[in-house]
Design a protein around this motif. Structure first.
Motif, short mmCIF file in Angstrom:
data_model
loop_
_atom_site.label_atom_id
_atom_site.label_comp_id
_atom_site.label_asym_id
_atom_site.label_seq_id
_atom_site.Cartn_x
_atom_site.Cartn_y
_atom_site.Cartn_z
N UNK A 85 0.83 -1.21 0.00
CA UNK A 85 0.00 0.00 0.00
C UNK A 85 0.87 1.27 0.00
N UNK A 86 1.97 1.25 0.73
CA UNK A 86 2.87 2.41 0.77
C UNK A 86 3.49 2.66 -0.60
N UNK A 87 3.82 1.57 -1.30
CA UNK A 87 4.39 1.74 -2.64
C UNK A 87 3.37 2.31 -3.61
N UNK A 88 2.13 1.85 -3.51
CA UNK A 88 1.08 2.36 -4.40
C UNK A 88 0.75 3.82 -4.12
N UNK A 89 0.97 4.28 -2.87
CA UNK A 89 0.71 5.68 -2.51
C UNK A 89 1.96 6.55 -2.66
N UNK A 90 3.05 6.02 -3.23
CA UNK A 90 4.30 6.75 -3.46
C UNK A 90 4.96 7.21 -2.16
N UNK A 91 4.76 6.47 -1.10
CA UNK A 91 5.45 6.79 0.15
C UNK A 91 6.87 6.25 0.12
N UNK A 92 7.06 5.07 -0.48
CA UNK A 92 8.38 4.45 -0.59
C UNK A 92 8.62 4.10 -2.05
N UNK A 93 9.86 3.72 -2.36
CA UNK A 93 10.22 3.35 -3.72
C UNK A 93 10.30 1.85 -3.90
N UNK A 94 10.75 1.49 -5.10
CA UNK A 94 10.84 0.07 -5.45
C UNK A 94 11.90 -0.63 -4.61
N UNK A 95 13.00 0.05 -4.35
CA UNK A 95 14.11 -0.57 -3.61
C UNK A 95 13.67 -0.99 -2.22
N UNK A 96 12.94 -0.10 -1.51
CA UNK A 96 12.49 -0.43 -0.15
C UNK A 96 11.44 -1.52 -0.20
N UNK A 97 10.59 -1.49 -1.23
CA UNK A 97 9.55 -2.53 -1.33
C UNK A 97 10.18 -3.91 -1.55
N UNK A 98 11.21 -3.99 -2.36
CA UNK A 98 11.84 -5.29 -2.63
C UNK A 98 12.61 -5.83 -1.43
N UNK A 99 12.97 -4.97 -0.50
CA UNK A 99 13.68 -5.42 0.68
C UNK A 99 12.77 -6.01 1.76
N UNK A 100 11.47 -5.93 1.55
CA UNK A 100 10.53 -6.39 2.55
C UNK A 100 10.71 -7.91 2.78
N UNK A 101 10.90 -8.31 4.03
CA UNK A 101 11.11 -9.76 4.28
C UNK A 101 9.78 -10.53 4.23
N UNK A 102 9.85 -11.79 3.85
CA UNK A 102 8.67 -12.65 3.85
C UNK A 102 8.93 -13.84 4.74
N UNK A 103 7.86 -14.44 5.19
CA UNK A 103 8.00 -15.54 6.15
C UNK A 103 8.55 -16.78 5.45
#
Length: 446
Positions: free
Chosen positions: A428-446
């Motif tokens: 949601x933050x990426x879609x609202x332009x709060x963060x960029x692609x780099x931060x989105x790709x760093x998101x950890x998954x379980x």
């Protein structure tokens, strides 16, 4: 015939000897010879003198080359004179040579080393106090016991502002009241002494809350060593008279001046009867508002309000734990009220732009620990507003999300669905332009 042959042989012998001695030229005339450009007769006396001169010149050339300019010299009349020539020296050595050039004396420096330009006297000479001649026409009896001191002229109004304003501005940066006191002590304030608090408060009205707190501390520390209590009263009297003009630049000047007065009374640099002395003789509404504000704060202090920290403390001077508590209170108040502008104002008043990543971290953690979509949507809307207004920079936003990524494993212990909620927040933050692609790709998954 025999006589002529004998005479010719004599001439040839003299020619050979003359050529060896002086390199002269001999003409084939009977009785005339040329020796070194001189026409001489062929008599024995002339030849003998020419030989002596040639030998003397040869000897002079040998001695001059051997002794570097010292030896025999030939005078104009042909006599050999022995002389001593001075050794060639450089122009610098001649300039610094202090010996006599007349060949007289014992070779000592001129005037015992005390003569010449740039010389202060003989080495080791001690000067005694000069005796004043009372018969001197310039003698003045009043100057015998004079004591000379450095006098600093008093500052006028124009020079006062140019000198004191930079001192106050630097104080807002370093916050050292002792340095300000030392700088003011070096100045001859004179009648402008009571203008120092007026200038400091006027500058603080347009500054931040932390700088107004520094101004109140400065007034308390200057009162006594630099300023008197009477100077303080005169300064606040002038501020109350100038309130109509100050309100034009700072709309809240009346409230701020009232808070400064209440703080000054609390710090005991103004008497408790200062506010009472204005009762019944105030016509200006701005002055009345300032005095009413001061009176209310003083009454509240009797109920436990601490006026000594009324302005708050600057972000750089607050402990981290206190900042974290205030950010959490700010987020809780925003969830209850939903006022984005108020939240922006409160975050800006904290004056910690270098610590905004903590606000982002606490906001995301609050969403992870909450239930329902209300907190989710409101927090993302607040982050969007703060990012668009550049209150929170891109770097601080990135650091806040990265801190959540690092602690998500520990958060997941208390919140089992933390990974799933975090992925939703990041998308949601990426879609609202709060963060960029780099931060989105760093998101950890379980």
């Amino acid at each position: 015939v025999v006589h002529d042959c004998i005479e010719a042989e004599d001439l040839r012998e003299s020619f050979v000897s003359g050529e060896e001695d002086n390199g002269g030229h001999l003409l084939s005339n009977k009785n005339i010879h040329e020796i070194n450009g001189n026409w001489l007769s062929s008599s024995s006396n002339g030849i003998h003198e020419a030989r002596l001169k040639a030998k003397a010149k040869r000897r002079l050339r040998k001695n001059s080359s051997r002794d570097s300019g010292r030896g025999d010299s030939l005078s104009d009349n042909g006599d050999v004179a022995r002389g001593t020539l001075a050794a060639p020296t450089s122009p610098k050595s001649k300039l610094l040579d202090r010996r006599s050039r007349l060949g007289k004396g014992r070779g000592l420096p001129k005037k015992g080393g005390a003569g010449g330009k740039g010389v202060w006297g003989r080495s080791g000479e001690v000067y005694e106090p000069e005796q004043v001649d009372e018969k001197d026409p310039n003698y003045d009896e009043a100057q015998e016991n004079c004591v000379y001191e450095t006098v600093v002229p008093p500052l006028d109004e124009r020079d006062f502002e140019k000198t004191v304003t930079p001192i106050v501005q630097e104080y807002f940066e370093h916050g050292d009241t002792n340095e300000v006191a030392e700088l003011l002590a070096e100045l001859n304030l004179g009648p402008m002494r009571s203008e120092v608090p007026t200038l400091a408060v006027s500058m603080a009205l347009e500054a931040k809350a932390s700088q107004r707190e520094l101004t109140s501390r400065l007034l308390a520390d200057l009162c006594g060593p630099i300023l008197s209590y009477r100077d303080m009263e005169n300064s606040f009297d002038k501020l109350l008279r100038e309130l109509p003009d100050l309100v034009l630049d700072t709309p809240g000047a009346s409230q701020f001046v009232g808070q400064f007065i209440a703080r000054a009374v609390s710090d005991r640099i103004l008497s408790k009867s200062y506010i009472e002395s204005y009762k019944g003789r105030v016509d200006c509404k701005h002055t009345r508002a300032a005095l009413d504000r001061a009176a209310v704060l003083l009454k509240m202090s009797l109920g436990g309000l601490r006026i000594d920290n009324h302005w708050g403390t600057g972000g750089g001077q607050r402990p981290v734990t206190q900042l974290v508590k205030e950010m959490n209170l700010l987020l809780k108040e925003y969830i209850l009220s939903g006022d984005t502008k108020e939240a922006e104002r409160c975050l800006r008043e904290l004056e910690v732009p270098h610590f905004h990543h903590e606000f982002v971290y606490e906001a995301i953690v609050m969403v992870l620990e909450s239930k329902g979509m209300k907190t989710f949507n409101m927090v993302l809307q607040l982050l969007k507003s703060l990012s668009a207004s550049s209150i929170i920079t891109v770097d601080q936003m990135r650091r806040g999300y990265e801190r959540v990524y690092m602690d998500i494993a520990e958060i997941n212990i208390d919140v089992p669905r933390a990974y799933f909620i975090l992925e939703q927040i990041v998308d949601k933050s990426f879609s609202m332009d709060i963060i960029g692609v780099t931060i989105r790709d760093l998101c950890p998954c379980r």
